[in-house]
Design a protein around this motif. Structure first.
Motif, PDB file in Angstrom:
ATOM      1  N   LEU A  80       0.822  -1.218   0.000  1.00  0.00           N
ATOM      2  CA  LEU A  80       0.000   0.000   0.000  1.00  0.00           C
ATOM      3  C   LEU A  80       0.853   1.264   0.000  1.00  0.00           C
ATOM      4  CD1 LEU A  80      -2.860  -1.004   2.486  1.00  0.00           C
ATOM      5  CD2 LEU A  80      -2.960  -0.877  -0.019  1.00  0.00           C
ATOM      6  N   ILE A  83       2.198   1.891  -3.429  1.00  0.00           N
ATOM      7  CA  ILE A  83       1.152   2.477  -4.284  1.00  0.00           C
ATOM      8  C   ILE A  83       0.977   3.968  -3.968  1.00  0.00           C
ATOM      9  CG2 ILE A  83      -1.339   2.483  -4.749  1.00  0.00           C
ATOM     10  CD1 ILE A  83      -1.297  -0.586  -4.360  1.00  0.00           C
ATOM     11  N   GLN A  86       3.880   6.001  -5.386  1.00  0.00           N
ATOM     12  CA  GLN A  86       3.759   6.160  -6.840  1.00  0.00           C
ATOM     13  C   GLN A  86       2.694   7.204  -7.184  1.00  0.00           C
ATOM     14  OE1 GLN A  86       2.956   2.270  -8.407  1.00  0.00           O
ATOM     15  NE2 GLN A  86       4.939   1.426  -7.844  1.00  0.00           N
ATOM     16  N   GLN A  99      12.199 -11.713  -0.758  1.00  0.00           N
ATOM     17  CA  GLN A  99      12.620 -11.194  -2.060  1.00  0.00           C
ATOM     18  C   GLN A  99      13.988 -10.528  -2.010  1.00  0.00           C
ATOM     19  OE1 GLN A  99       9.005  -8.930  -2.924  1.00  0.00           O
ATOM     20  NE2 GLN A  99       8.495 -10.343  -4.577  1.00  0.00           N
TER      21      GLN A  99
ATOM     22  N   CYS B  54      -6.201  -0.800  -1.674  1.00  0.00           N
ATOM     23  CA  CYS B  54      -5.405  -0.427  -2.854  1.00  0.00           C
ATOM     24  C   CYS B  54      -6.039   0.766  -3.563  1.00  0.00           C
ATOM     25  CB  CYS B  54      -5.289  -1.598  -3.832  1.00  0.00           C
ATOM     26  SG  CYS B  54      -4.251  -2.936  -3.224  1.00  0.00           S
ATOM     27  N   GLU B  56      -8.002   2.999  -2.316  1.00  0.00           N
ATOM     28  CA  GLU B  56      -7.866   4.212  -1.507  1.00  0.00           C
ATOM     29  C   GLU B  56      -6.458   4.784  -1.612  1.00  0.00           C
ATOM     30  OE1 GLU B  56     -10.962   2.540   1.832  1.00  0.00           O
ATOM     31  OE2 GLU B  56      -9.082   3.398   2.547  1.00  0.00           O
ATOM     32  N   ALA B  57      -5.474   3.888  -1.711  1.00  0.00           N
ATOM     33  CA  ALA B  57      -4.083   4.354  -1.812  1.00  0.00           C
ATOM     34  C   ALA B  57      -3.876   5.059  -3.149  1.00  0.00           C
ATOM     35  CB  ALA B  57      -3.118   3.192  -1.660  1.00  0.00           C
ATOM     36  N   SER B  58      -4.508   4.553  -4.188  1.00  0.00           N
ATOM     37  CA  SER B  58      -4.485   5.228  -5.491  1.00  0.00           C
ATOM     38  C   SER B  58      -5.442   4.513  -6.427  1.00  0.00           C
ATOM     39  CB  SER B  58      -3.080   5.209  -6.094  1.00  0.00           C
ATOM     40  OG  SER B  58      -3.146   5.673  -7.436  1.00  0.00           O
ATOM     41  N   TYR B  61      -3.733   2.148  -9.122  1.00  0.00           N
ATOM     42  CA  TYR B  61      -2.684   1.432  -8.417  1.00  0.00           C
ATOM     43  C   TYR B  61      -1.835   0.576  -9.361  1.00  0.00           C
ATOM     44  CZ  TYR B  61      -6.513  -1.951  -8.629  1.00  0.00           C
ATOM     45  OH  TYR B  61      -7.532  -2.741  -9.060  1.00  0.00           O
ATOM     46  N   ASP B  62      -0.586   0.398  -8.977  1.00  0.00           N
ATOM     47  CA  ASP B  62       0.356  -0.464  -9.686  1.00  0.00           C
ATOM     48  C   ASP B  62      -0.083  -1.922  -9.475  1.00  0.00           C
ATOM     49  OD1 ASP B  62       2.517  -2.023 -10.452  1.00  0.00           O
ATOM     50  OD2 ASP B  62       4.010  -0.780  -9.425  1.00  0.00           O
ATOM     51  N   ARG B  64       1.420  -4.604  -9.772  1.00  0.00           N
ATOM     52  CA  ARG B  64       2.439  -5.419  -9.096  1.00  0.00           C
ATOM     53  C   ARG B  64       2.311  -5.282  -7.585  1.00  0.00           C
ATOM     54  NH1 ARG B  64       7.213  -2.787 -12.545  1.00  0.00           N
ATOM     55  NH2 ARG B  64       6.041  -1.027 -11.695  1.00  0.00           N
ATOM     56  N   GLU B  65       2.022  -4.058  -7.131  1.00  0.00           N
ATOM     57  CA  GLU B  65       1.862  -3.853  -5.686  1.00  0.00           C
ATOM     58  C   GLU B  65       0.491  -4.343  -5.214  1.00  0.00           C
ATOM     59  OE1 GLU B  65       4.384  -3.269  -4.016  1.00  0.00           O
ATOM     60  OE2 GLU B  65       5.756  -2.423  -5.493  1.00  0.00           O
ATOM     61  N   TYR B  66      -0.516  -4.164  -6.061  1.00  0.00           N
ATOM     62  CA  TYR B  66      -1.851  -4.730  -5.774  1.00  0.00           C
ATOM     63  C   TYR B  66      -1.716  -6.228  -5.497  1.00  0.00           C
ATOM     64  CZ  TYR B  66      -6.389  -6.724  -7.348  1.00  0.00           C
ATOM     65  OH  TYR B  66      -7.537  -7.454  -7.480  1.00  0.00           O
ATOM     66  N   VAL B  68       0.858  -7.845  -4.343  1.00  0.00           N
ATOM     67  CA  VAL B  68       1.490  -8.040  -3.029  1.00  0.00           C
ATOM     68  C   VAL B  68       0.435  -7.921  -1.929  1.00  0.00           C
ATOM     69  CG1 VAL B  68       3.063  -6.966  -1.351  1.00  0.00           C
ATOM     70  CG2 VAL B  68       3.798  -7.279  -3.729  1.00  0.00           C
ATOM     71  N   VAL B  69      -0.443  -6.947  -2.080  1.00  0.00           N
ATOM     72  CA  VAL B  69      -1.449  -6.677  -1.046  1.00  0.00           C
ATOM     73  C   VAL B  69      -2.521  -7.767  -1.033  1.00  0.00           C
ATOM     74  CG1 VAL B  69      -3.240  -5.048  -0.286  1.00  0.00           C
ATOM     75  CG2 VAL B  69      -1.042  -4.185  -1.151  1.00  0.00           C
ATOM     76  N   ARG B 144       8.445 -11.624  -8.697  1.00  0.00           N
ATOM     77  CA  ARG B 144       7.414 -10.843  -8.010  1.00  0.00           C
ATOM     78  C   ARG B 144       6.120 -11.647  -7.904  1.00  0.00           C
ATOM     79  NH1 ARG B 144       8.167  -4.497  -9.121  1.00  0.00           N
ATOM     80  NH2 ARG B 144       6.975  -4.501  -7.189  1.00  0.00           N
ATOM     81  N   VAL B 145       5.361 -11.335  -6.852  1.00  0.00           N
ATOM     82  CA  VAL B 145       4.103 -12.031  -6.588  1.00  0.00           C
ATOM     83  C   VAL B 145       3.078 -11.651  -7.659  1.00  0.00           C
ATOM     84  CG1 VAL B 145       2.188 -12.241  -4.954  1.00  0.00           C
ATOM     85  CG2 VAL B 145       4.537 -12.063  -4.107  1.00  0.00           C
TER      86      VAL B 145
END
Lengths: 419, 419
Positions: A80, A83, A86, A99, B54, B56-58, B61-62, B64-66, B68-69, B144-145
């Protein structure tokens, strides 16, 4: 270009609005020209929720699976924050424990960090990315997820700072620094600009709980400069420009001018006093008391042995953590035949007061000032323990605030009052 | 010794009590002498919670980071089920996507499973452990996940079953099998003992949403026998001995005796009808309609082109997913000069009714029976589309239940009434 590690606790990560505040704070550090790694805790309350699930699944849960479950909390916040960074134009990516990897021992749920590979991290930082690293987690040689034990994110941050040779490790907390004593007791307590690792360890272990003790020990070992500072300007307001906090550094960084005789005064009400009356005064009787306690994993702190009675017996008094009192009494009850004491009494209404300072190494009279000051106020000293940089006394709990206040004044720690 | 994959959805994993029920169900499969891998979803509601964070964060959202979350949800339940299994004496361990690993493409948030390494899994199963595998997640070659997209846990289960050459893949769901039609519309609908992959794909894609379509396609490709069965005996009761569900198998497994002409009747109210009036009847005009829709990623389903008017123009009618209607109208509005139509009308009050069955391959007259049956009830057919094993018609939405009921009777699908 300096390398900085920033660590944010669960309160700072509790919800999207706060995560955005953290991102804004990180952005300022990047804009100042630094390479930044951020270590994050789980959202406040999340780790408790996950631990609760494990306990419900089985009170005797497998710590390897517990680690899989609870490490998810920091995994979530790391994604989070990446994100959120970014979203405000700061290149960022998360790096989970496996990782990087962050290698740890295989002592699941209480693992210790070994080495941290920095090849990928270095490349990421060099490419201008902020690295967001979940605290509290790593990976064992077995390839399984590990966690460091509660509060382990401070240790993660210091370990990452050591591995990437960071200029400093900024720990954002609920307080804005380390004070000469608890400001709730002494309003004229002063925020310390600098404190040594050794002093911080003594202050932390005797009650000024700001950082996890293990993280301070690691910082000392790896010579990582740690700054404690506040996440919030107000109780709930997003962070504005942060005020300087307290730097925790090696003794050599503190020059003679700023060196104080005494750095701070701590108090700790979480000890309990146990007295064994009429223990036979013969070789081996003290070992018969403390060996079974040690076997039970109970840390004994202050110990006082009275001079022998004319009867050939003596009284032994010591303190244990209050949380271990019941178990201690149980252990000592079972050991009664081996020890041969007459009576076992205990008292939880005690407090340990400590004066701490590297300056006392070269000054006599610190302990004498303490005893005199307390004596003048009629405060009885029940036990004493000392180290190179600390003198601690055990007193009746009701006198805690009075003792802290008069000692704070006696050692000249009170802040000047303006005007 | 047979190998079985069991897959449990979010409702089955929602809370400690249900996870214990799942563990008990798994234990019975182990006690029967099987090697078992379990694929789990996140607790019901958890993925939505994480996706919400995710967003709310943006909003942008990316992915790749989504990943992970949101992958944390299944990570949590896999650890908890392993703990719950151990608690009842069943050796078990979790295997995260990156630990097996489950290799996927790098299309984050909608990755496709490539290969699954089974070396570690085989050793674990051979050692008598139940392998608990979080669904929905994998790892890309980048390390990456990844996640597979919503509902991806069914696909994970089938892929794991294929990789470990499982005898079957049991998917525990909210329903107890696949029915000849929606039992809420036709109380005399029958549960099917067997259905072919092809039939299931047609039934799923036209509205009988039991399994994720992609998982059925994968099962067909890998020839994995999939069983759909119920997690619960009642709405909320823990699973007792589970009733047999519906087996989804290759056509060769269904012998002639049990083969039905028609397997089931599906309905779908999520389509919208669009008609372009007075389109010039010349080469290229149809392409001018459908090319821009395809470019916009909109799936067009049924298409009807009327015979040309004497004026040299024609009407073109087709359907799109109702969710894409607004975007479709926008695309067609912009393409009006290129297409040259006169009027654009749309209608969302339509339903698609489909009769599905591999038996119709060798029997003429299936479509004729459908048209006659609907005609006798005065139900107007607005469009028709057919495949080798399916005939679909578009009708006015108000007639949906009537159409399904009369067709269910006409094709002899009604269950015998006892007594």
């Amino acid at each position: 270009m300096a390398r900085i590690v920033m660590k944010f606790g669960g309160t700072s990560m509790a919800g999207s609005e706060r995560i955005r505040s953290v991102a804004a704070r990180v952005k300022r550090e990047v804009a100042a020209g630094n390479q930044v790694a951020v270590v994050v805790s789980a959202m406040a309350g999340e780790t408790d929720r996950l631990v609760g699930f494990c306990r419900e699944a089985s009170p005797l849960y497998d710590p390897r699976e517990y680690d899989v479950v609870v490490s998810a909390g920091e995994q979530i916040t790391s994604g989070l924050l990446a994100i959120a960074l970014q979203a405000i134009g700061v290149p960022a990516r998360s790096w989970l424990g496996w990782q990087l990897p962050i290698h740890t021992s295989d002592a699941h749920a209480r693992a210790r960090i070994g080495t941290i590979d920095t090849e990928a991290l270095d490349a990421s930082l060099a490419a201008g990315e902020v690295a967001v690293i979940p605290g509290f987690q790593g990976v064992a040689d077995s390839g399984r997820v590990t966690t460091l034990g509660r509060g382990g994110s401070d240790t993660s941050a210091v370990a990452v700072a050591a591995a990437m040779k960071a200029e400093r490790c900024d720990i954002y907390t609920d307080v804005d620094g380390v004070y000469t004593t608890d400001p709730r007791i002494v309003p004229r307590a002063r925020k310390l600009a600098r404190v040594t690792y050794e002093e911080m360890l003594e202050l932390a272990s005797v009650g000024a709980k700001v950082l996890q003790t293990r993280s301070v020990g690691l910082a000392m070992k790896e010579n990582v400069r740690v700054q404690v500072l506040s996440s919030f300007t107000g109780d709930d307001a997003p962070m504005a420009d942060t005020l300087p906090g307290t730097m925790i550094v090696g003794e050599e960084e503190i020059d003679d001018v700023e060196r104080q005789l005494i750095t701070g005064i701590a108090h700790d009400k979480n000890e309990a006093k146990i007295t064994l009356a009429s223990v036979p005064d013969r070789p081996g009787s003290v070992a018969a008391i403390f060996a079974p306690l040690a076997e039970a994993g109970i840390n004994v702190d202050m110990i006082v042995q009275n001079v022998a009675h004319s009867t050939g017996s003596t009284d032994v008094t010591f303190t244990v953590p209050a949380a271990d009192l019941a178990r201690s009494l149980d252990v000592l009850g079972q050991a009664k035949p081996a020890i041969g004491y007459d009576k076992l009494v205990h008292d939880t209404r005690v407090a340990k007061i400590s004066v701490v300072g590297v300056g006392m190494k070269s000054h006599a009279g610190v302990a004498a000032t303490m005893f005199t000051t307390l004596g003048e106020r009629g405060i009885n000293i029940q036990a004493i323990t000392t180290s190179e940089i600390k003198v601690s006394v055990l007193i009746e709990e009701d006198y805690t605030e009075l003792a802290v206040r008069v000692l704070h004044t006696a050692y000249g720690l009170d802040a000047e009052v303006a005007g």
